[in-house]
Design a protein around this motif. Structure first.
Motif, PDB file in Angstrom:
ATOM      1  N   VAL A  96       9.261  18.073  -1.586  1.00  0.00           N
ATOM      2  CA  VAL A  96       8.299  17.248  -2.318  1.00  0.00           C
ATOM      3  C   VAL A  96       7.319  16.598  -1.338  1.00  0.00           C
ATOM      4  CG1 VAL A  96       8.006  15.308  -3.909  1.00  0.00           C
ATOM      5  CG2 VAL A  96      10.011  16.797  -4.130  1.00  0.00           C
ATOM      6  N   ILE A  97       6.047  16.850  -1.602  1.00  0.00           N
ATOM      7  CA  ILE A  97       4.968  16.364  -0.743  1.00  0.00           C
ATOM      8  C   ILE A  97       4.173  15.303  -1.485  1.00  0.00           C
ATOM      9  CG2 ILE A  97       2.832  17.041   0.461  1.00  0.00           C
ATOM     10  CD1 ILE A  97       5.330  18.415   1.602  1.00  0.00           C
ATOM     11  N   TYR A  98       4.082  14.123  -0.907  1.00  0.00           N
ATOM     12  CA  TYR A  98       3.336  13.031  -1.538  1.00  0.00           C
ATOM     13  C   TYR A  98       1.968  12.906  -0.862  1.00  0.00           C
ATOM     14  CZ  TYR A  98       2.200   8.015  -2.273  1.00  0.00           C
ATOM     15  OH  TYR A  98       1.580   6.818  -2.534  1.00  0.00           O
ATOM     16  N   LEU A  99       0.920  13.048  -1.679  1.00  0.00           N
ATOM     17  CA  LEU A  99      -0.444  12.927  -1.153  1.00  0.00           C
ATOM     18  C   LEU A  99      -0.985  11.542  -1.488  1.00  0.00           C
ATOM     19  CD1 LEU A  99      -1.786  16.442  -2.207  1.00  0.00           C
ATOM     20  CD2 LEU A  99      -0.894  15.745   0.025  1.00  0.00           C
ATOM     21  N   LEU A 125      -2.141   1.631 -12.083  1.00  0.00           N
ATOM     22  CA  LEU A 125      -1.240   2.780 -12.274  1.00  0.00           C
ATOM     23  C   LEU A 125      -0.698   3.251 -10.933  1.00  0.00           C
ATOM     24  CD1 LEU A 125      -2.717   5.442 -14.752  1.00  0.00           C
ATOM     25  CD2 LEU A 125      -0.684   4.030 -15.021  1.00  0.00           C
ATOM     26  N   THR A 126      -1.629   3.402  -9.979  1.00  0.00           N
ATOM     27  CA  THR A 126      -1.234   3.887  -8.653  1.00  0.00           C
ATOM     28  C   THR A 126      -0.217   2.929  -8.030  1.00  0.00           C
ATOM     29  OG1 THR A 126      -3.407   4.898  -8.393  1.00  0.00           O
ATOM     30  CG2 THR A 126      -2.120   4.613  -6.391  1.00  0.00           C
ATOM     31  N   LYS A 127      -0.462   1.637  -8.185  1.00  0.00           N
ATOM     32  CA  LYS A 127       0.435   0.641  -7.587  1.00  0.00           C
ATOM     33  C   LYS A 127       1.839   0.728  -8.203  1.00  0.00           C
ATOM     34  CE  LYS A 127       0.176  -4.180  -6.493  1.00  0.00           C
ATOM     35  NZ  LYS A 127      -0.491  -5.426  -6.877  1.00  0.00           N
ATOM     36  N   LEU A 128       1.846   0.864  -9.524  1.00  0.00           N
ATOM     37  CA  LEU A 128       3.126   0.966 -10.226  1.00  0.00           C
ATOM     38  C   LEU A 128       3.906   2.207  -9.815  1.00  0.00           C
ATOM     39  CD1 LEU A 128       2.462   0.153 -14.002  1.00  0.00           C
ATOM     40  CD2 LEU A 128       4.133  -0.935 -12.488  1.00  0.00           C
ATOM     41  N   ARG A 129       3.160   3.294  -9.590  1.00  0.00           N
ATOM     42  CA  ARG A 129       3.822   4.577  -9.331  1.00  0.00           C
ATOM     43  C   ARG A 129       4.142   4.822  -7.854  1.00  0.00           C
ATOM     44  NH1 ARG A 129      -0.217   8.132 -13.112  1.00  0.00           N
ATOM     45  NH2 ARG A 129       0.607   7.511 -15.140  1.00  0.00           N
ATOM     46  N   THR A 130       3.503   4.060  -6.971  1.00  0.00           N
ATOM     47  CA  THR A 130       3.701   4.305  -5.532  1.00  0.00           C
ATOM     48  C   THR A 130       5.182   4.325  -5.127  1.00  0.00           C
ATOM     49  OG1 THR A 130       1.503   3.550  -4.976  1.00  0.00           O
ATOM     50  CG2 THR A 130       3.122   3.447  -3.212  1.00  0.00           C
ATOM     51  N   PRO A 131       5.996   3.343  -5.566  1.00  0.00           N
ATOM     52  CA  PRO A 131       7.412   3.390  -5.170  1.00  0.00           C
ATOM     53  C   PRO A 131       8.120   4.643  -5.689  1.00  0.00           C
ATOM     54  CG  PRO A 131       6.892   1.309  -6.293  1.00  0.00           C
ATOM     55  CD  PRO A 131       5.672   2.164  -6.383  1.00  0.00           C
ATOM     56  N   LEU A 132       7.661   5.154  -6.826  1.00  0.00           N
ATOM     57  CA  LEU A 132       8.291   6.364  -7.377  1.00  0.00           C
ATOM     58  C   LEU A 132       7.913   7.587  -6.549  1.00  0.00           C
ATOM     59  CD1 LEU A 132       7.738   5.692 -11.193  1.00  0.00           C
ATOM     60  CD2 LEU A 132       9.829   5.365  -9.865  1.00  0.00           C
ATOM     61  N   TYR A 133       6.633   7.675  -6.162  1.00  0.00           N
ATOM     62  CA  TYR A 133       6.221   8.778  -5.283  1.00  0.00           C
ATOM     63  C   TYR A 133       7.043   8.714  -3.988  1.00  0.00           C
ATOM     64  CZ  TYR A 133       1.917   9.083  -8.159  1.00  0.00           C
ATOM     65  OH  TYR A 133       1.008   9.204  -9.176  1.00  0.00           O
ATOM     66  N   GLU A 134       7.097   7.506  -3.435  1.00  0.00           N
ATOM     67  CA  GLU A 134       7.796   7.359  -2.141  1.00  0.00           C
ATOM     68  C   GLU A 134       9.278   7.691  -2.261  1.00  0.00           C
ATOM     69  OE1 GLU A 134       6.730   3.340  -1.154  1.00  0.00           O
ATOM     70  OE2 GLU A 134       4.905   3.975  -0.078  1.00  0.00           O
ATOM     71  N   SER A 135       9.859   7.387  -3.423  1.00  0.00           N
ATOM     72  CA  SER A 135      11.308   7.570  -3.571  1.00  0.00           C
ATOM     73  C   SER A 135      11.724   9.039  -3.543  1.00  0.00           C
ATOM     74  CB  SER A 135      11.803   6.907  -4.865  1.00  0.00           C
ATOM     75  OG  SER A 135      11.436   7.684  -5.987  1.00  0.00           O
ATOM     76  N   ILE A 136      10.805   9.956  -3.848  1.00  0.00           N
ATOM     77  CA  ILE A 136      11.236  11.376  -3.865  1.00  0.00           C
ATOM     78  C   ILE A 136      10.537  12.241  -2.819  1.00  0.00           C
ATOM     79  CG2 ILE A 136      11.977  11.367  -6.286  1.00  0.00           C
ATOM     80  CD1 ILE A 136       9.358  12.937  -6.929  1.00  0.00           C
ATOM     81  N   ALA A 137       9.651  11.639  -2.026  1.00  0.00           N
ATOM     82  CA  ALA A 137       8.872  12.456  -1.088  1.00  0.00           C
ATOM     83  C   ALA A 137       9.675  12.844   0.155  1.00  0.00           C
ATOM     84  CB  ALA A 137       7.627  11.696  -0.661  1.00  0.00           C
ATOM     85  N   ASN A 138       9.603  14.119   0.514  1.00  0.00           N
ATOM     86  CA  ASN A 138      10.149  14.552   1.804  1.00  0.00           C
ATOM     87  C   ASN A 138       9.138  14.321   2.915  1.00  0.00           C
ATOM     88  OD1 ASN A 138      11.403  16.911  -0.268  1.00  0.00           O
ATOM     89  ND2 ASN A 138      12.825  15.914   1.105  1.00  0.00           N
ATOM     90  N   PHE A 139       7.859  14.528   2.582  1.00  0.00           N
ATOM     91  CA  PHE A 139       6.769  14.283   3.543  1.00  0.00           C
ATOM     92  C   PHE A 139       5.625  13.624   2.789  1.00  0.00           C
ATOM     93  CE2 PHE A 139       8.802  18.208   5.135  1.00  0.00           C
ATOM     94  CZ  PHE A 139       9.094  17.829   6.441  1.00  0.00           C
ATOM     95  N   SER A 140       4.877  12.764   3.492  1.00  0.00           N
ATOM     96  CA  SER A 140       3.678  12.223   2.842  1.00  0.00           C
ATOM     97  C   SER A 140       2.490  12.270   3.797  1.00  0.00           C
ATOM     98  CB  SER A 140       3.911  10.811   2.323  1.00  0.00           C
ATOM     99  OG  SER A 140       4.683  10.071   3.204  1.00  0.00           O
TER     100      SER A 140
END
Ligand code: S3P
Length: 167
Positions: A97-100, A131-146
């Protein structure tokens, strides 16, 4: 090669970068929004307007569930897919999972002329940032690389992602 799944907010460049990853590798490009449109014979705005966000999230979950079962794909997901717990599980279990990331300024600039995004209005940028602020922890929680996307070209980022994923 392992599946690569791109996550991140609207305007972070998921589809563009995924296409470059596909060009530079053997991975086949998919876009979950495009698959929803194909299956429902309806565009994203129409689905939101006629059926509501909950229905869209259900279609999104079904499409992602089906796509992650494929092998050798690079998938650009929709920016809100991480709010559905089963998507987070499916993505983490079936690939890298790649977080951009994207700054608010670049995000607004890239989305300025977008009319296909029901959750974005250029007149209400605050909503987008919330929206981005709310979702940032969720993106971070599953990212292998960002990766930050503001100052690197999609081609270069694709190259970097492929290098990192093959190590
Ligand atoms: C959404 C992002 C969109 C699309 C839909 C909802 C969101 O995808 O799935 O409009 O909730 O952030 P992109 O991230 O590709 O714009």
């Amino acid at each position: 090669m392992t599946n690569i799944f791109l996550i991140g907010p609207m305007g972070s460049g998921k589809s563009t970068i995924a296409k470059h990853i596909s060009k530079q590798s053997s991975l086949v490009f998919y876009d979950s929004d495009a698959e929803i449109i194909k299956q429902r014979h309806s565009d994203i705005n129409e689905i939101f307007q006629q059926e509501g966000e909950q229905s869209f999230r259900r279609y999104e979950q079904q499409v992602i569930e089906k796509l992650v079962k494929k092998a050798g794909i690079v998938l650009a997901t929709g920016g809100g897919c991480v709010i559905t717990p089963i998507n987070r599980k499916n993505l983490t279990q079936k690939g890298i999972v790649i977080y951009l990331r994207v700054s608010p300024q670049a995000q607004l600039h890239r989305l300025a002329s977008s009319e296909e995004r029901p959750l974005f209005s250029a007149k209400e940028p605050k909503k987008l940032f919330e929206l981005t602020k709310l979702r940032t922890p969720l993106y971070e929680s599953i990212a292998n690389f960002s990766y930050d996307t503001d100052n690197t070209s999609p081609e270069k980022l694709a190259e970097k992602i492929l290098t990192d994923c093959s190590q």
